[in-house]
Write an enzyme that holds these catalytic residues in place. Structure first.
Site, PDB file in Angstrom:
ATOM      1  N   LYS A 123      -4.780  -6.386  -7.237  1.00  0.00           N
ATOM      2  CA  LYS A 123      -3.868  -7.332  -7.852  1.00  0.00           C
ATOM      3  C   LYS A 123      -4.473  -8.738  -7.848  1.00  0.00           C
ATOM      4  O   LYS A 123      -5.149  -9.130  -6.895  1.00  0.00           O
ATOM      5  CB  LYS A 123      -2.545  -7.336  -7.076  1.00  0.00           C
ATOM      6  N   LYS A 167       0.665  -6.900   4.959  1.00  0.00           N
ATOM      7  CA  LYS A 167       0.367  -8.280   5.352  1.00  0.00           C
ATOM      8  C   LYS A 167      -0.001  -8.394   6.832  1.00  0.00           C
ATOM      9  O   LYS A 167      -0.827  -9.223   7.208  1.00  0.00           O
ATOM     10  CB  LYS A 167       1.567  -9.178   5.033  1.00  0.00           C
ATOM     11  N   LYS A 224      -3.600 -15.204  -5.119  1.00  0.00           N
ATOM     12  CA  LYS A 224      -3.873 -16.612  -4.843  1.00  0.00           C
ATOM     13  C   LYS A 224      -4.965 -16.761  -3.781  1.00  0.00           C
ATOM     14  O   LYS A 224      -5.621 -17.795  -3.703  1.00  0.00           O
ATOM     15  CB  LYS A 224      -2.600 -17.295  -4.319  1.00  0.00           C
TER      16      LYS A 224
END
Length: 340
Positions: free
Chosen positions: A202, A118, A205
């Site tokens: 993956k 991240k 969102k």
């Protein structure tokens, strides 16, 4: 305390950032609903404190928190069977999170792969919360002496960290057995739902294209369109699951079909062996619409009355505190804090 026994108890949560996707549903919420009918106590949370490890617009956070709760409820989570609340309503999460910050070691945090993913090249500019949030996650679990944690494969490392923190606390404070060593629960097909346009990534969102994912707020037409346009390859389905090994998009769609139909990927392959995508994708689209469209419709109904959602979360928080407060109080006692 070595003879302490713990009530079988499940804890898990979903972060309210962005929106809910099919990955959240198949990888988490669907299993939560199934588990609430087991003999274990079930506690499910909207982990809003985790959301603010990166900047959140306040209005967006409010909306996203309610939307996750609506997703739980619309999928069949029964607040009479399970405790459902948002994390920030129970202050014990933050309190135990701080205590665990003082138990966990920096070296442990440096091994957490999700922070590296991240933060990327801008690690020095990230919030301290993003770096330390696995410690708060451990507090989320251990505040309730949870024994089982349903997680995706990408979160297994955090449950292992939780076990390390529990073990170190129990050892350092001579409180063997006080905190349980929770077990990660990873089972079933589609535990990791992949991108509809790139089966090596993956489902997210935050993907660039809305066609990459199924949003839990998508209506029937959108759901059908996205599956019919999902990327595949030119080959027909094989006669065994091993034949999908190097076909990520094909494997992803088969796994999704299996998870939606409560069967195994091997059973899906048996049924559709030799079928082309012109047959399989419409069948998957019809199945997905049948299973998911009622959920999106109920989510829309719930979101039209946020006061109902808020009442449910408040009632769940009251029940959560009844479990958490004695455990937190005993933790302070064990550590030697003067209270009361």
């Amino acid at each position: 305390m070595a003879d302490v026994t713990h009530t079988p108890r499940v804890f898990s949560g979903i972060k309210p950032s962005g929106g809910l996707t099919l990955g959240n549903y198949l990888g988490a919420i669907k299993k939560f609903v199934q588990t609430q009918d087991s003999e274990m106590e079930t506690i499910y949370c909207v982990v809003d404190l985790h959301a603010v490890t990166v900047w959140q617009d306040p209005a967006d956070l409010t909306h996203a928190t309610r939307e996750v709760a609506a997703g739980y409820l619309a999928s069949g989570l029964d607040p009479a069977k399970s405790i459902l609340f948002n994390q920030s309503r129970v202050s014990g999460h933050a309190e135990l999170g701080w205590l665990f910050n003082c138990v966990a070691r920096v070296g442990w945090m440096n091994r957490m792969t999700q922070f590296k993913e991240k933060a990327g090249k801008n690690a020095e500019k990230q919030s301290l919360g993003l770096y330390a949030y696995p410690s708060l996650m451990a507090a989320d679990i251990l505040l309730y002496h949870a024994t089982h944690v349903p997680v995706g494969e990408d979160q297994k490392q955090h449950v292992e960290l939780t076990r390390d923190i529990a073990s170190k606390f129990n050892h350092d404070f001579k409180a063997e057995g006080f905190f349980p060593l929770p077990e990660p629960v990873i089972e079933g097909p589609a535990t990791r739902v992949m991108n509809l346009r790139d089966g090596t990534k993956k489902m997210s969102k935050s993907g660039e294209s809305d066609m990459e994912r199924i949003n839990m707020t998508d209506d029937a037409d959108k759901i059908a369109k996205k599956f019919r346009k999902a990327r595949t390859d030119p080959d027909a389905l094989p006669d065994n699951y091993e034949g999908l090994k190097d076909r990520p998009e094909a494997r992803n769609l088969v796994d999704i079909y299996a998870a939606l139909s409560d069967t195994t990927a091997e059973a899906v392959i048996t049924e559709y062996a030799g079928a082309g995508w012109g047959q399989f994708k419409p069948a998957l689209a019809d199945l997905a619409v049948d299973k998911l469209a009622p959920i999106s419709e109920e989510m829309a109904r719930l979101m039209a009355d946020p006061a109902e959602i808020d009442r449910t979360l408040a009632a769940g928080a009251d029940r959560a505190r009844e479990i958490a407060e004695p455990i937190l109080s005993k933790t302070f006692d064990i550590m030697g804090f003067v209270r009361g």
